[in-house]
Scaffold this active site. Structure first.
Site, PDB file in Angstrom:
ATOM      1  N   ASN A  10       0.882  -1.165   0.000  1.00  0.00           N
ATOM      2  CA  ASN A  10       0.000   0.000   0.000  1.00  0.00           C
ATOM      3  C   ASN A  10       0.920   1.214   0.000  1.00  0.00           C
ATOM      4  O   ASN A  10       1.495   1.554   1.031  1.00  0.00           O
ATOM      5  CB  ASN A  10      -0.905  -0.026   1.245  1.00  0.00           C
ATOM      6  CG  ASN A  10      -1.723   1.238   1.385  1.00  0.00           C
ATOM      7  OD1 ASN A  10      -1.795   2.048   0.459  1.00  0.00           O
ATOM      8  ND2 ASN A  10      -2.342   1.411   2.546  1.00  0.00           N
ATOM      9  N   LYS A  12       0.220   4.288  -0.363  1.00  0.00           N
ATOM     10  CA  LYS A  12      -0.360   5.508   0.225  1.00  0.00           C
ATOM     11  C   LYS A  12      -0.049   6.719  -0.667  1.00  0.00           C
ATOM     12  O   LYS A  12       0.018   6.574  -1.870  1.00  0.00           O
ATOM     13  CB  LYS A  12       0.133   5.686   1.667  1.00  0.00           C
ATOM     14  CG  LYS A  12      -0.050   4.406   2.485  1.00  0.00           C
ATOM     15  CD  LYS A  12       0.051   4.602   3.964  1.00  0.00           C
ATOM     16  CE  LYS A  12      -0.173   3.256   4.658  1.00  0.00           C
ATOM     17  NZ  LYS A  12      -0.221   3.386   6.108  1.00  0.00           N
ATOM     18  N   HIS A  95      -9.629   1.574   4.179  1.00  0.00           N
ATOM     19  CA  HIS A  95      -8.404   1.719   4.978  1.00  0.00           C
ATOM     20  C   HIS A  95      -8.690   2.672   6.135  1.00  0.00           C
ATOM     21  O   HIS A  95      -9.452   3.631   5.983  1.00  0.00           O
ATOM     22  CB  HIS A  95      -7.261   2.246   4.116  1.00  0.00           C
ATOM     23  CG  HIS A  95      -5.939   2.183   4.809  1.00  0.00           C
ATOM     24  ND1 HIS A  95      -5.560   3.114   5.745  1.00  0.00           N
ATOM     25  CD2 HIS A  95      -4.932   1.275   4.753  1.00  0.00           C
ATOM     26  CE1 HIS A  95      -4.369   2.789   6.216  1.00  0.00           C
ATOM     27  NE2 HIS A  95      -3.966   1.679   5.630  1.00  0.00           N
ATOM     28  N   GLU A  97      -7.109   5.045   7.277  1.00  0.00           N
ATOM     29  CA  GLU A  97      -6.841   6.458   6.953  1.00  0.00           C
ATOM     30  C   GLU A  97      -8.011   7.071   6.197  1.00  0.00           C
ATOM     31  O   GLU A  97      -8.328   8.247   6.380  1.00  0.00           O
ATOM     32  CB  GLU A  97      -5.520   6.561   6.160  1.00  0.00           C
ATOM     33  CG  GLU A  97      -4.328   6.301   7.079  1.00  0.00           C
ATOM     34  CD  GLU A  97      -3.123   5.652   6.417  1.00  0.00           C
ATOM     35  OE1 GLU A  97      -3.005   5.677   5.167  1.00  0.00           O
ATOM     36  OE2 GLU A  97      -2.280   5.091   7.151  1.00  0.00           O
ATOM     37  N   GLU A 167      -6.055  -4.674  10.117  1.00  0.00           N
ATOM     38  CA  GLU A 167      -5.002  -3.710  10.414  1.00  0.00           C
ATOM     39  C   GLU A 167      -5.323  -2.956  11.695  1.00  0.00           C
ATOM     40  O   GLU A 167      -6.098  -1.988  11.672  1.00  0.00           O
ATOM     41  CB  GLU A 167      -4.879  -2.698   9.266  1.00  0.00           C
ATOM     42  CG  GLU A 167      -4.501  -3.325   7.945  1.00  0.00           C
ATOM     43  CD  GLU A 167      -3.838  -2.309   7.019  1.00  0.00           C
ATOM     44  OE1 GLU A 167      -2.723  -2.592   6.575  1.00  0.00           O
ATOM     45  OE2 GLU A 167      -4.412  -1.235   6.781  1.00  0.00           O
ATOM     46  N   GLY A 173       2.075   2.185  10.634  1.00  0.00           N
ATOM     47  CA  GLY A 173       3.070   3.242  10.500  1.00  0.00           C
ATOM     48  C   GLY A 173       3.768   3.606  11.802  1.00  0.00           C
ATOM     49  O   GLY A 173       4.470   4.605  11.879  1.00  0.00           O
ATOM     50  N   SER A 213       2.850  -2.310  10.245  1.00  0.00           N
ATOM     51  CA  SER A 213       4.284  -2.445  10.506  1.00  0.00           C
ATOM     52  C   SER A 213       4.843  -3.833  10.161  1.00  0.00           C
ATOM     53  O   SER A 213       5.740  -4.326  10.837  1.00  0.00           O
ATOM     54  CB  SER A 213       4.607  -2.060  11.946  1.00  0.00           C
ATOM     55  OG  SER A 213       4.229  -0.711  12.198  1.00  0.00           O
ATOM     56  N   GLY A 234       2.621  -1.212   4.230  1.00  0.00           N
ATOM     57  CA  GLY A 234       2.767   0.204   3.901  1.00  0.00           C
ATOM     58  C   GLY A 234       4.222   0.580   3.696  1.00  0.00           C
ATOM     59  O   GLY A 234       4.800   0.323   2.644  1.00  0.00           O
ATOM     60  N   GLY A 235       4.829   1.155   4.723  1.00  0.00           N
ATOM     61  CA  GLY A 235       6.190   1.680   4.637  1.00  0.00           C
ATOM     62  C   GLY A 235       7.191   0.753   3.966  1.00  0.00           C
ATOM     63  O   GLY A 235       7.964   1.181   3.092  1.00  0.00           O
TER      64      GLY A 235
END
Ligand code: PGA
Length: 248
Positions: A10, A12, A95, A97, A167, A173, A213, A234-235
Site C-alpha cells: 500500500n 499511500k 483503509h 486512513e 489492520e 506506520g 508495521s 505500507g512503509g
C-alpha cells in the site's frame, strides 16, 4: 484447498509517476515468487504507468480507493470502470486512513465493496481497532461490526473471492507490530465471523491479511499463522525490503 497467500503493498500518498516506474523496476527481480500473489496498490495517478511497468511480471496492480457511482458529476473521484479499463485488479476499501481522515463510514464502504465486486475488481476490505478499543477489550466486537456492516448484501460466492485486511490502527506506520498471537487471534475471529454470516466453506476460502508495521523481520512468522494469508504492507513496500517480505 490451501489458500494462496497475497502480499500487497500500500504505497499511500507516496511516489510520483516517474518515481513509481523506477521503484517497479528496482523491485522487479526481488519480488519474483509465484507461490504468492503480489499486488502494488498505488496512487491513482501512478496506475497507468505502473500497469505498463509491471507488464510481463508476476505483479498485479491495485488502487487505494474508488467511488461507488457508475459515472457523472463527482469531481475528483475515480470509478470502478476507470480502474478496470486501466488494468487494475484490486482495490483497497475502507483503509483506516480513509475512515478517519476522510470520514468514510460503513454504509459508504458497503456501497464501494458492492460496486467493486460488480465491476470485476477484488476488494481488499480493511478493518481494525484503535488502541482505545483494544484496551477496552472490545476489539472483536468492533471488527465483527465493521465486517457485517461492510458486507451487507454481499453473497457467499462473492465473499469467497474478496480479501480482508486486519489492520490494528495502533500498529499502522508506528513500527509497533501486533504480536503474532494478537494478529492470529483477530484473523481467526474474522474467519469465524464469516463462517457465522455465511458458511464454513466461504470462511475457509476467504483470504485474510494482516497489516500494520509488517517488515522483512516479522513477515515470515506472521504469514506462518494458520489464519493469516499474507500482508498489507505500507512503509516497507516502498523499498527493497518488500522483496524479502514477498519471498519470506
Ligand atoms: P505500515 O502500513 O506497514 O506502514 O504500518 C500498513 C497499512 O496502512 O496498510
Amino acid at each position: 484447498m490451501a489458500r494462496k497467500k497475497i502480499i500487497a503493498g500500500n504505497w499511500k500518498m507516496n511516489m510520483t509517476p516517474s518515481e513509481a516506474v523506477k521503484l517497479v523496476a528496482e523491485l522487479e527481480p526481488l519480488v519474483k515468487n509465484d507461490a504468492v500473489d503480489v499486488v502494488y496498490c498505488v496512487p491513482a495517478i501512478d496506475i497507468v504507468p505502473v500497469v505498463e511497468a509491471v507488464k510481463g511480471s508476476n505483479v498485479q496492480v491495485g488502487a487505494e480507493n474508488m467511488y461507488f457511482e457508475e459515472s457523472g458529476a463527482y469531481t475528483g473521484e475515480i470509478s470502478a470502470a476507470m480502474l478496470v479499463d486501466a488494468g487494475v485488479k484490486y482495490v483497497i476499501i475502507g483503509h483506516s486512513e480513509r475512515r478517519d481522515y476522510f470520514k468514510e463510514d460503513d454504509a459508504l464502504l458497503n456501497k464501494k465493496v458492492k460496486k467493486a465486486i460488480a465491476s470485476g475488481l477484488t476488494p481488499i476490505l480493511c478493518c481494525g481497532e484503535s488502541l482505545e478499543q483494544r484496551e477496552m477489550g472490545v476489539t472483536m466486537d468492533w471488527i465483527r461490526f465493521q465486517i457485517k456492516s461492510d458486507l451487507v448484501d454481499v453473497t457467499a460466492d462473492q465473499v469467497k473471492d474478496i480479501v480482508i485486511a486486519y489492520e490494528p490502527i495502533w500498529a499502522i506506520g508506528t513500527g509497533k507490530t501486533a504480536t503474532t498471537e494478537q494478529a492470529e487471534e483477530v484473523c481467526k475471529g474474522i474467519r469465524e465471523c464469516i463462517a457465522q454470516m455465511y458458511d464454513q466453506a466461504t470462511a475457509d476460502a476467504v483470504r485474510i491479511q494482516y497489516g500494520g508495521s509488517v517488515n522483512a523481520g516479522n513477515a515470515a512468522e506472521l504469514f506462518a499463522q494458520p489464519n493469516i494469508d499474507g500482508g498489507l504492507v505500507g512503509g516497507a513496500s516502498l523499498k527493497a525490503d518488500f522483496g524479502k517480505i514477498v519471498c519470506y
